[in-house]
Enzyme design. Sequence first.
Site, PDB file in Angstrom:
ATOM      1  NE  ARG A  34      -3.906   0.519   1.851  1.00 57.26           N
ATOM      2  CZ  ARG A  34      -5.131   0.543   2.368  1.00 57.26           C
ATOM      3  NH1 ARG A  34      -5.387   1.235   3.463  1.00 57.26           N
ATOM      4  NH2 ARG A  34      -6.113  -0.129   1.806  1.00 57.26           N
ATOM      5  CG  HIS A  92      -8.172  -0.141  -3.049  1.00 58.78           C
ATOM      6  ND1 HIS A  92      -7.380  -1.223  -2.701  1.00 58.78           N
ATOM      7  CD2 HIS A  92      -8.849   0.206  -1.919  1.00 58.78           C
ATOM      8  CE1 HIS A  92      -7.562  -1.496  -1.424  1.00 58.78           C
ATOM      9  NE2 HIS A  92      -8.446  -0.653  -0.928  1.00 58.78           N
ATOM     10  CD  GLN A  99     -12.537  -1.943  -1.326  1.00 62.50           C
ATOM     11  OE1 GLN A  99     -11.774  -1.814  -0.392  1.00 62.50           O
ATOM     12  NE2 GLN A  99     -13.771  -2.379  -1.171  1.00 62.50           N
ATOM     13  CG  ASP A 140     -13.576   5.926  -1.098  1.00 64.44           C
ATOM     14  OD1 ASP A 140     -13.531   5.807   0.145  1.00 64.44           O
ATOM     15  OD2 ASP A 140     -12.566   5.938  -1.813  1.00 64.44           O
ATOM     16  CB  CYS A 174     -14.081   0.872  -0.377  1.00 61.96           C
ATOM     17  SG  CYS A 174     -13.694   2.616  -0.187  1.00 61.96           S
ATOM     18  NE  ARG A 201     -10.598  -5.345   0.126  1.00 57.75           N
ATOM     19  CZ  ARG A 201      -9.826  -4.379   0.671  1.00 57.75           C
ATOM     20  NH1 ARG A 201     -10.351  -3.524   1.519  1.00 57.75           N
ATOM     21  NH2 ARG A 201      -8.558  -4.252   0.339  1.00 57.75           N
TER      22      ARG A 201
HETATM   23  N1   CP Z   1     -11.223  -0.443   2.129  1.00 56.16           N
HETATM   24  C1   CP Z   1      -9.970  -0.455   2.616  1.00 56.16           C
HETATM   25  O1   CP Z   1      -8.986  -0.595   1.892  1.00 56.16           O
HETATM   26  O2   CP Z   1      -9.897  -0.306   3.968  1.00 56.16           O
HETATM   27  P1   CP Z   1      -8.561  -0.097   4.805  1.00 56.16           P
HETATM   28  O3   CP Z   1      -8.010   1.266   4.426  1.00 56.16           O
HETATM   29  O4   CP Z   1      -8.964  -0.161   6.234  1.00 56.16           O
HETATM   30  O5   CP Z   1      -7.590  -1.163   4.431  1.00 56.16           O
HETATM   31  N1  NVA Z   2      -9.976   6.508  -1.538  1.00 52.75           N
HETATM   32  C1  NVA Z   2      -9.643   6.068  -0.220  1.00 52.75           C
HETATM   33  C2  NVA Z   2      -9.837   4.603  -0.095  1.00 52.75           C
HETATM   34  C3  NVA Z   2      -9.597   4.043   1.273  1.00 52.75           C
HETATM   35  C4  NVA Z   2      -9.758   2.565   1.344  1.00 52.75           C
HETATM   36  C5  NVA Z   2      -8.216   6.465   0.113  1.00 52.75           C
HETATM   37  O1  NVA Z   2      -7.340   6.330  -0.753  1.00 52.75           O
HETATM   38  O2  NVA Z   2      -7.981   6.916   1.228  1.00 52.75           O
END
Ligand code: CP
Ligand code: NVA
Length: 303
Positions: free
Chosen positions: A100, A127, A130, A221, A260, A288
């Site tokens: 990430r 993502h 997701q 989101d 999400c 997930r």
């Molecule tokens: N949806 C998602 O990726 O959640 P987290 O940021 O908690 O991993």
């Molecule tokens: N768009 C959001 C998604 C979190 C899972 C972010 O990048 O923070």
Amino acid sequence: MRHLLTGFEFSQEEYLDILDTAAAMKKDPRKYSKVLEGRSGAIMFEKPSLRTRTTFELAFYRLGGHGIYLDLQNGDLGKRETIADYARNLSRWVDCLVGRVYAQSTLEELAKYGSVPVINALSDLYHPAQAMADYLTVREHLGKLAGVKLCYMGDGNNVTNSLLVAGGILGVNVECCVPEGCGPDVQIFDRANELAKTHGAVLRVFNDPSKVKDVDVLYTDTWVSMGDNTPLDRVRKKYMPYQINDALLEQSGASLVLHCLPAHRNYEITDEVMDGPKSVVFDEAENRLHIHMSVLSKLVENN
Ligand code: CP
Ligand code: NVA
């Protein structure tokens, strides 16, 4: 070497295979408990996470492998040593890199210099895992994906881009109702749209929330993604017309609502909708895990 960097790497057949395997793993997880026996992966996070971190660690464990969490929140990748050397080191020990990251280019570099599969666990642009879990959830509830219409409300971001990519490949009609200038990435949209056309689906971006009609699935989101320090209240006025609330839900005709997560309750989604009968956000969060098990088995088992 197969990676999951953007979601564009897989054909429709492969996406369906990933979804089918995830569904089978969900039904009978013990059957897969030795799939990654003796295998391991590094799970590297430059940003916070609840769902993605927990479910990737669990996915390794449930497949008989081992996920090693590397907390990078206090020292971004590439600071102590180059990203290339980081990838070369880890590739000597583990069978997979899950990352990430702030910049998509970091993942591309890991893939270039490492010698094991790299999986995107969220970047500034995508993502992908997701979106796979999201479409698994939609399919569980609606019984199909091809021809379904999903409308994404709010800020065009990494999640939006991945919904477009996976949706286009799976034949889902994906609409994005966003404020002007807040749409998804144009290049990603165009590429996803070409794929959508070959799968009989339509992708579209528009600005007027009163045009959200005849939808099967509503999705939203956060209005401010990780890495952007803008206070939510500063963008409230711009995005509030895109909030998923009871009125929008009724107008849309949607039978399912996805997010999400994490949710900013009463900003992009109201309590009533999130806790209401059409919300499947916790099924989505659960999925997930099953998708990560499926993706890991596909990319790591045969590598
Ligand atoms: N949806 C998602 O990726 O959640 P987290 O940021 O908690 O991993
Ligand atoms: N768009 C959001 C998604 C979190 C899972 C972010 O990048 O923070």
